[in-house]
Design a protein around this motif. Structure first.
Motif, PDB file in Angstrom:
ATOM      1  N   LEU A 130       0.824  -1.208   0.000  1.00 21.04           N
ATOM      2  CA  LEU A 130       0.000   0.000   0.000  1.00 21.04           C
ATOM      3  C   LEU A 130       0.862   1.265   0.000  1.00 21.04           C
ATOM      4  CD1 LEU A 130      -2.856  -1.027   2.435  1.00 21.04           C
ATOM      5  CD2 LEU A 130      -2.970  -0.821  -0.058  1.00 21.04           C
ATOM      6  N   GLU A 131       2.020   1.195   0.650  1.00 23.16           N
ATOM      7  CA  GLU A 131       2.937   2.338   0.618  1.00 23.16           C
ATOM      8  C   GLU A 131       3.415   2.589  -0.811  1.00 23.16           C
ATOM      9  OE1 GLU A 131       4.067   4.535   2.889  1.00 23.16           O
ATOM     10  OE2 GLU A 131       2.860   3.697   4.508  1.00 23.16           O
ATOM     11  N   ALA A 132       3.751   1.510  -1.511  1.00 25.45           N
ATOM     12  CA  ALA A 132       4.264   1.636  -2.872  1.00 25.45           C
ATOM     13  C   ALA A 132       3.155   1.937  -3.877  1.00 25.45           C
ATOM     14  CB  ALA A 132       4.987   0.352  -3.280  1.00 25.45           C
ATOM     15  N   ARG A 133       2.002   1.317  -3.679  1.00 24.36           N
ATOM     16  CA  ARG A 133       0.871   1.459  -4.599  1.00 24.36           C
ATOM     17  C   ARG A 133      -0.405   1.671  -3.805  1.00 24.36           C
ATOM     18  NH1 ARG A 133       1.774  -0.131 -10.285  1.00 24.36           N
ATOM     19  NH2 ARG A 133      -0.335   0.628 -10.187  1.00 24.36           N
ATOM     20  N   PRO A 134      -0.688   2.890  -3.393  1.00 24.81           N
ATOM     21  CA  PRO A 134      -1.862   3.134  -2.549  1.00 24.81           C
ATOM     22  C   PRO A 134      -3.172   2.670  -3.178  1.00 24.81           C
ATOM     23  CG  PRO A 134      -0.533   5.123  -2.745  1.00 24.81           C
ATOM     24  CD  PRO A 134       0.055   4.107  -3.671  1.00 24.81           C
ATOM     25  N   GLU A 135      -3.187   2.536  -4.488  1.00 22.56           N
ATOM     26  CA  GLU A 135      -4.405   2.100  -5.175  1.00 22.56           C
ATOM     27  C   GLU A 135      -4.533   0.584  -5.269  1.00 22.56           C
ATOM     28  OE1 GLU A 135      -1.391   2.303  -8.538  1.00 22.56           O
ATOM     29  OE2 GLU A 135      -1.663   3.187  -6.586  1.00 22.56           O
ATOM     30  N   ALA A 136      -3.567  -0.153  -4.728  1.00 27.36           N
ATOM     31  CA  ALA A 136      -3.574  -1.618  -4.826  1.00 27.36           C
ATOM     32  C   ALA A 136      -4.862  -2.195  -4.252  1.00 27.36           C
ATOM     33  CB  ALA A 136      -2.365  -2.205  -4.102  1.00 27.36           C
ATOM     34  N   ALA A 137      -5.484  -3.078  -5.028  1.00 25.64           N
ATOM     35  CA  ALA A 137      -6.754  -3.685  -4.623  1.00 25.64           C
ATOM     36  C   ALA A 137      -6.577  -5.113  -4.127  1.00 25.64           C
ATOM     37  CB  ALA A 137      -7.731  -3.679  -5.798  1.00 25.64           C
ATOM     38  N   ARG A 138      -5.422  -5.702  -4.429  1.00 25.77           N
ATOM     39  CA  ARG A 138      -5.221  -7.119  -4.114  1.00 25.77           C
ATOM     40  C   ARG A 138      -3.933  -7.339  -3.332  1.00 25.77           C
ATOM     41  NH1 ARG A 138      -7.411  -6.749  -9.090  1.00 25.77           N
ATOM     42  NH2 ARG A 138      -9.294  -8.000  -9.427  1.00 25.77           N
ATOM     43  N   CYS A 139      -3.934  -8.418  -2.558  1.00 24.67           N
ATOM     44  CA  CYS A 139      -2.705  -8.849  -1.900  1.00 24.67           C
ATOM     45  C   CYS A 139      -1.753  -9.360  -2.986  1.00 24.67           C
ATOM     46  CB  CYS A 139      -3.002  -9.928  -0.855  1.00 24.67           C
ATOM     47  SG  CYS A 139      -3.610 -11.481  -1.533  1.00 24.67           S
ATOM     48  N   VAL A 140      -0.523  -9.574  -2.637  1.00 21.44           N
ATOM     49  CA  VAL A 140       0.485  -9.983  -3.620  1.00 21.44           C
ATOM     50  C   VAL A 140       0.099 -11.305  -4.275  1.00 21.44           C
ATOM     51  CG1 VAL A 140       2.916 -10.587  -3.937  1.00 21.44           C
ATOM     52  CG2 VAL A 140       2.285  -8.720  -2.390  1.00 21.44           C
ATOM     53  N   GLU A 141      -0.367 -12.255  -3.489  1.00 27.06           N
ATOM     54  CA  GLU A 141      -0.722 -13.576  -4.027  1.00 27.06           C
ATOM     55  C   GLU A 141      -1.867 -13.469  -5.043  1.00 27.06           C
ATOM     56  OE1 GLU A 141      -2.447 -17.849  -2.438  1.00 27.06           O
ATOM     57  OE2 GLU A 141      -1.311 -16.593  -1.048  1.00 27.06           O
ATOM     58  N   CYS A 142      -2.923 -12.767  -4.683  1.00 33.91           N
ATOM     59  CA  CYS A 142      -4.066 -12.626  -5.591  1.00 33.91           C
ATOM     60  C   CYS A 142      -3.713 -11.798  -6.820  1.00 33.91           C
ATOM     61  CB  CYS A 142      -5.265 -12.031  -4.862  1.00 33.91           C
ATOM     62  SG  CYS A 142      -6.010 -13.178  -3.663  1.00 33.91           S
ATOM     63  N   GLN A 143      -2.856 -10.782  -6.659  1.00 35.12           N
ATOM     64  CA  GLN A 143      -2.427  -9.985  -7.803  1.00 35.12           C
ATOM     65  C   GLN A 143      -1.640 -10.857  -8.772  1.00 35.12           C
ATOM     66  OE1 GLN A 143      -3.319  -6.806  -8.512  1.00 35.12           O
ATOM     67  NE2 GLN A 143      -2.325  -7.073 -10.480  1.00 35.12           N
ATOM     68  N   GLY A 144      -0.791 -11.739  -8.227  1.00 36.59           N
ATOM     69  CA  GLY A 144      -0.040 -12.660  -9.089  1.00 36.59           C
ATOM     70  C   GLY A 144      -0.968 -13.566  -9.871  1.00 36.59           C
ATOM     71  N   LYS A 145      -1.998 -14.077  -9.224  1.00 35.10           N
ATOM     72  CA  LYS A 145      -2.982 -14.925  -9.917  1.00 35.10           C
ATOM     73  C   LYS A 145      -3.693 -14.137 -11.016  1.00 35.10           C
ATOM     74  CE  LYS A 145      -4.020 -17.810  -5.916  1.00 35.10           C
ATOM     75  NZ  LYS A 145      -5.059 -18.123  -4.905  1.00 35.10           N
ATOM     76  N   GLN A 146      -4.057 -12.900 -10.715  1.00 38.48           N
ATOM     77  CA  GLN A 146      -4.744 -12.043 -11.667  1.00 38.48           C
ATOM     78  C   GLN A 146      -3.867 -11.805 -12.898  1.00 38.48           C
ATOM     79  OE1 GLN A 146      -7.830 -10.822 -11.504  1.00 38.48           O
ATOM     80  NE2 GLN A 146      -7.761  -9.404 -13.202  1.00 38.48           N
ATOM     81  N   GLU A 147      -2.599 -11.548 -12.691  1.00 41.59           N
ATOM     82  CA  GLU A 147      -1.693 -11.274 -13.805  1.00 41.59           C
ATOM     83  C   GLU A 147      -1.431 -12.516 -14.637  1.00 41.59           C
ATOM     84  OE1 GLU A 147       1.698  -9.340 -12.067  1.00 41.59           O
ATOM     85  OE2 GLU A 147       0.534  -7.537 -11.624  1.00 41.59           O
ATOM     86  N   ARG A 148      -1.404 -13.667 -14.004  1.00 39.56           N
ATOM     87  CA  ARG A 148      -1.201 -14.914 -14.769  1.00 39.56           C
ATOM     88  C   ARG A 148      -2.394 -15.243 -15.648  1.00 39.56           C
ATOM     89  NH1 ARG A 148       1.486 -16.185 -10.033  1.00 39.56           N
ATOM     90  NH2 ARG A 148      -0.277 -17.208  -9.068  1.00 39.56           N
ATOM     91  N   ARG A 149      -3.590 -14.782 -15.285  1.00 41.23           N
ATOM     92  CA  ARG A 149      -4.791 -15.033 -16.079  1.00 41.23           C
ATOM     93  C   ARG A 149      -4.820 -14.227 -17.368  1.00 41.23           C
ATOM     94  NH1 ARG A 149      -8.712 -13.927 -11.398  1.00 41.23           N
ATOM     95  NH2 ARG A 149      -7.880 -15.415  -9.951  1.00 41.23           N
TER      96      ARG A 149
END
Length: 110
Positions: free
Chosen positions: A90-109
């Motif tokens: 959140l410090e790096a990307r205040p707009e982040a909607a997902r945790c790292v694990e879920c974001q990784g899954k989203q990007e792999r899709r």
């Protein structure tokens, strides 16, 4: 990150994105007399401006959604699994909607 800081950062980001989008929506290629080589260069500039506009618009949407999550009291929770989004993310990307694990899954899709 506390809610007040998050809101300030997100609102600053939104204002900056709005300024950038306004500039990018201006005519990137001025009409003028030029050679065929210049026309090719202008097209490349227009394509680049369109790509930047697409990125800025997508990021703006993410910031607006983050502000909405703040209002709803769910900012900092992953939109997929509901677990906390790490503070560093959140410090790096205040707009982040997902945790790292879920974001990784989203990007792999994609």
């Amino acid at each position: 990150m506390d809610v007040t800081t998050a809101r300030e950062r997100l609102e600053d980001m939104l204002a900056e994105l709005d300024r950038s989008i306004a500039v990018l929506q201006g005519d990137p290629v001025a009409v003028r007399d030029h050679s065929a080589a210049d026309a090719g260069s202008d097209l490349t500039d227009a394509d680049r401006a369109q790509a930047m506009l697409t990125v800025a618009t997508t990021q703006r949407r993410a910031v607006v959604e983050a502000l909405k999550r703040l209002e709803e009291g769910v900012y900092g929770q992953c939109v997929d699994c509901g677990k906390p989004v790490p503070e560093g993310r959140l410090e790096a990307r205040p707009e982040a909607a997902r945790c790292v694990e879920c974001q990784g899954k989203q990007e792999r899709r994609r």
